[in-house]
Design a protein around this motif. Structure first.
Motif, mmCIF file in Angstrom:
data_model
loop_
_atom_site.group_PDB
_atom_site.id
_atom_site.type_symbol
_atom_site.label_atom_id
_atom_site.label_comp_id
_atom_site.label_asym_id
_atom_site.label_seq_id
_atom_site.Cartn_x
_atom_site.Cartn_y
_atom_site.Cartn_z
ATOM 1 N N ILE A 1 38.669 33.667 107.297
ATOM 2 C CA ILE A 1 38.031 34.360 108.420
ATOM 3 C C ILE A 1 36.697 34.887 107.919
ATOM 4 O O ILE A 1 36.634 35.775 107.064
ATOM 5 N N ALA A 2 35.607 34.302 108.422
ATOM 6 C CA ALA A 2 34.263 34.688 107.999
ATOM 7 C C ALA A 2 33.519 35.330 109.160
ATOM 8 O O ALA A 2 33.736 34.970 110.319
ATOM 9 N N ALA A 3 32.644 36.277 108.850
ATOM 10 C CA ALA A 3 31.898 36.944 109.913
ATOM 11 C C ALA A 3 30.583 37.491 109.382
ATOM 12 O O ALA A 3 30.459 37.852 108.204
ATOM 13 N N ALA A 4 29.587 37.538 110.262
ATOM 14 C CA ALA A 4 28.293 38.120 109.934
ATOM 15 C C ALA A 4 28.382 39.639 109.980
ATOM 16 O O ALA A 4 29.050 40.211 110.838
ATOM 17 N N VAL A 5 27.703 40.286 109.043
ATOM 18 C CA VAL A 5 27.618 41.744 108.992
ATOM 19 C C VAL A 5 26.141 42.126 109.043
ATOM 20 O O VAL A 5 25.329 41.633 108.252
ATOM 21 N N SER A 6 25.754 42.981 109.970
ATOM 22 C CA SER A 6 24.374 43.444 110.056
ATOM 23 C C SER A 6 24.034 44.305 108.840
ATOM 24 O O SER A 6 24.878 45.046 108.329
ATOM 25 N N SER A 7 22.788 44.180 108.366
ATOM 26 C CA SER A 7 22.369 44.960 107.198
ATOM 27 C C SER A 7 20.873 45.243 107.304
ATOM 28 O O SER A 7 20.210 44.833 108.258
ATOM 29 N N HIS A 8 20.322 45.881 106.275
ATOM 30 C CA HIS A 8 18.881 46.144 106.245
ATOM 31 C C HIS A 8 18.082 44.892 105.919
ATOM 32 O O HIS A 8 16.881 44.848 106.165
ATOM 33 N N GLY A 9 18.702 43.863 105.323
ATOM 34 C CA GLY A 9 17.986 42.623 105.050
ATOM 35 C C GLY A 9 18.111 42.144 103.619
ATOM 36 O O GLY A 9 19.035 42.506 102.884
ATOM 37 N N SER A 10 17.151 41.308 103.202
ATOM 38 C CA SER A 10 17.236 40.559 101.948
ATOM 39 C C SER A 10 17.505 41.416 100.721
ATOM 40 O O SER A 10 18.399 41.107 99.913
ATOM 41 N N VAL A 11 16.724 42.457 100.515
ATOM 42 C CA VAL A 11 16.859 43.275 99.313
ATOM 43 C C VAL A 11 18.217 43.968 99.289
ATOM 44 O O VAL A 11 18.919 43.975 98.267
ATOM 45 N N ALA A 12 18.617 44.533 100.413
ATOM 46 C CA ALA A 12 19.922 45.182 100.506
ATOM 47 C C ALA A 12 21.042 44.178 100.253
ATOM 48 O O ALA A 12 22.054 44.503 99.621
ATOM 49 N N ASN A 13 20.855 42.944 100.712
ATOM 50 C CA ASN A 13 21.910 41.945 100.572
ATOM 51 C C ASN A 13 22.124 41.524 99.122
ATOM 52 O O ASN A 13 23.260 41.423 98.655
ATOM 53 N N VAL A 14 21.033 41.263 98.396
ATOM 54 C CA VAL A 14 21.221 40.871 96.987
ATOM 55 C C VAL A 14 21.762 42.036 96.171
ATOM 56 O O VAL A 14 22.572 41.833 95.252
ATOM 57 N N ASP B 1 29.834 44.563 96.483
ATOM 58 C CA ASP B 1 30.167 45.200 97.752
ATOM 59 C C ASP B 1 30.364 44.192 98.884
ATOM 60 O O ASP B 1 30.885 44.549 99.940
ATOM 61 N N ILE B 2 29.922 42.971 98.691
ATOM 62 C CA ILE B 2 30.064 41.959 99.731
ATOM 63 C C ILE B 2 30.064 40.585 99.058
ATOM 64 O O ILE B 2 29.555 40.429 97.940
ATOM 65 N N GLU B 3 30.647 39.595 99.751
ATOM 66 C CA GLU B 3 30.813 38.286 99.123
ATOM 67 C C GLU B 3 29.552 37.440 99.152
ATOM 68 O O GLU B 3 29.262 36.701 98.199
ATOM 69 N N SER B 4 28.802 37.498 100.238
ATOM 70 C CA SER B 4 27.631 36.626 100.362
ATOM 71 C C SER B 4 26.615 37.252 101.297
ATOM 72 O O SER B 4 26.897 38.251 101.973
ATOM 73 N N GLY B 5 25.428 36.648 101.368
ATOM 74 C CA GLY B 5 24.409 37.153 102.270
ATOM 75 C C GLY B 5 23.212 36.233 102.306
ATOM 76 O O GLY B 5 23.074 35.321 101.482
ATOM 77 N N PHE B 6 22.342 36.463 103.274
ATOM 78 C CA PHE B 6 21.098 35.707 103.403
ATOM 79 C C PHE B 6 19.965 36.516 102.762
ATOM 80 O O PHE B 6 19.940 37.745 102.857
ATOM 81 N N ALA B 7 19.024 35.803 102.168
ATOM 82 C CA ALA B 7 17.877 36.478 101.560
ATOM 83 C C ALA B 7 16.721 35.502 101.430
ATOM 84 O O ALA B 7 16.923 34.290 101.293
ATOM 85 N N GLN B 8 15.520 36.042 101.463
ATOM 86 C CA GLN B 8 14.323 35.231 101.264
ATOM 87 C C GLN B 8 14.311 34.665 99.846
ATOM 88 O O GLN B 8 14.715 35.325 98.897
ATOM 89 N N ALA B 9 13.779 33.446 99.713
ATOM 90 C CA ALA B 9 13.751 32.785 98.407
ATOM 91 C C ALA B 9 13.015 33.601 97.358
ATOM 92 O O ALA B 9 13.424 33.638 96.187
ATOM 93 N N ASP B 10 11.921 34.258 97.749
ATOM 94 C CA ASP B 10 11.175 35.055 96.777
ATOM 95 C C ASP B 10 11.978 36.257 96.306
ATOM 96 O O ASP B 10 11.925 36.627 95.131
#
Length: 345
Positions: free
Chosen positions: A83-96, A103-112
């Motif tokens: 069961i996978a789901a999107a979680v809202s966040s502050h964005g790339s820096v917060a995600n990495v 704190d979380i399994e995966s996330g989206f982030a800008q390549a830079d």
């Protein structure tokens, strides 16, 4: 609440909510009844950007909870018992940050951002390199979009001096890119009247005449930008010139990436700007078999249908560009996935 804490809290609420939601299918507590069941969160960004809707589509595509119809019978073609789901966040820096801290399994982030975080460079200089980061896929190109209120004479970046401008929240990759942009044009935040808002609140202020511009880095078309242009409240401003050349010379992950003609209006010309790849990053300790199965589910025919029909940016997510701009290690599960796809297995 700190960005990482926010993701962790949302994730715990999400896991509880999903357990309750799917509990009746399983006759009680999902996790207790089926030790194989796994929750998999995808940290995204603000709900008005592109990360969140794309994350929701991918989360739906790779999920296959107990009780789902088999793929061969028109049911889910995702990963069994996931069961996978999107979680809202502050964005790339917060995600990495959240992935590195577990704190979380995966996330989206800008390549830079991914590059700088992994190698301890740029905005992450002086910090311990984030060596837990691994890549599943490069997804699509994000474009920097300078949205200015009409009638103010804003035709370029230097016209933002003295204007009320939102640069996005701390913890976002957009804010990092905005600081690069201002620096290239020999400006700083002190030269503007700065707000640090996500595009949704920023657009609301602009509609009330309380904000002059905001800058977002996202896949196009972006819904909040489309709404502002459709209402003829705002216009897109080109990002171009010698200052852009200096950005490209110093930052290899950033490239000229015009907003294509016709993106927001059928007769609209292409708008010069810059862009960066959006990558799906995962923690190294997520099991290899799980990431392999997620990668195969991402690139199956059923997911292709969901991506093409779910969001305009989804059409840009292609296996042919899945490794473009990736310069940190792939997760072993993803590495095996691409080897098998290449071999036709």
């Amino acid at each position: 609440m700190a960005a990482v804490d926010r993701i962790g809290a949302l994730g715990r609420v999400l896991a509880l909510g999903l357990s309750v939601a799917f509990g009746p299918w399983l006759g009680g507590s999902a996790a207790a009844q089926d030790p194989e069941l796994a929750f998999f969160r995808i940290a995204t960004g603000g709900v008005n950007g592109t990360y969140y809707p794309i994350g929701a589509i991918i989360g739906n595509a790779i999920s296959s909870p107990v009780g789902s119809r088999p793929c061969s019978e028109g049911g889910s073609c995702g990963v069994p018992n996931l069961i996978a789901a999107a979680v809202s966040s502050h964005g790339s820096v917060a995600n990495v940050d959240a992935i590195q801290k577990g704190d979380i399994e995966s996330g989206f982030a800008q390549a830079d951002v991914v590059h700088d975080a992994y190698f301890g460079e740029g905005a992450f200089a002086g910090r311990e390199p984030m060596r837990k980061l691994r890549v599943i896929a490069n997804l699509y190109a994000e474009r920097m979009q300078l949205v200015a209120r009409k009638g103010l004479g804003i035709t370029g970046v230097r016209d933002l001096v003295g204007k009320r401008v939102s640069l996005d929240e701390p913890g976002s990759g957009t804010l990092l890119m905005n600081r690069l942009l201002l620096g290239a044009f020999e400006l700083s935040e002190a030269d503007l009247v700065v707000e640090y808002l996500k595009p949704g609140p920023a657009s609301s202020l602009m509609q009330r005449g309380e904000l002059d511009a905001f800058i977002i880095v996202a896949g196009v078309p972006t819904n909040v930008v489309a709404d502002m242009l459709a209402q003829r409240v705002a216009e897109l401003v080109p990002i171009d010139g010698d200052a852009v050349d200096s950005i490209l010379a110093k930052h290899p992950f950033i490239a000229r990436s015009p907003i294509p003609a016709g993106t927001y209006r059928r007769d609209a010309p292409a708008i010069p700007t810059i862009g960066v790849g959006a990558q799906w990053v995962v923690a190294e300790d997520v099991p290899e078999e799980r990431v392999y199965a997620i990668c195969r589910a991402l690139w199956n025919d059923a997911t292709r249908v969901l991506l093409d029909g779910g969001h305009p940016t989804g059409k840009m997510i292609q296996v042919a560009t899945a490794l473009d701009g990736v310069d940190i290690p792939l997760h072993p599960g993803a590495e095996r996935c691409y080897a098998d796809l290449k071999a036709g297995r």
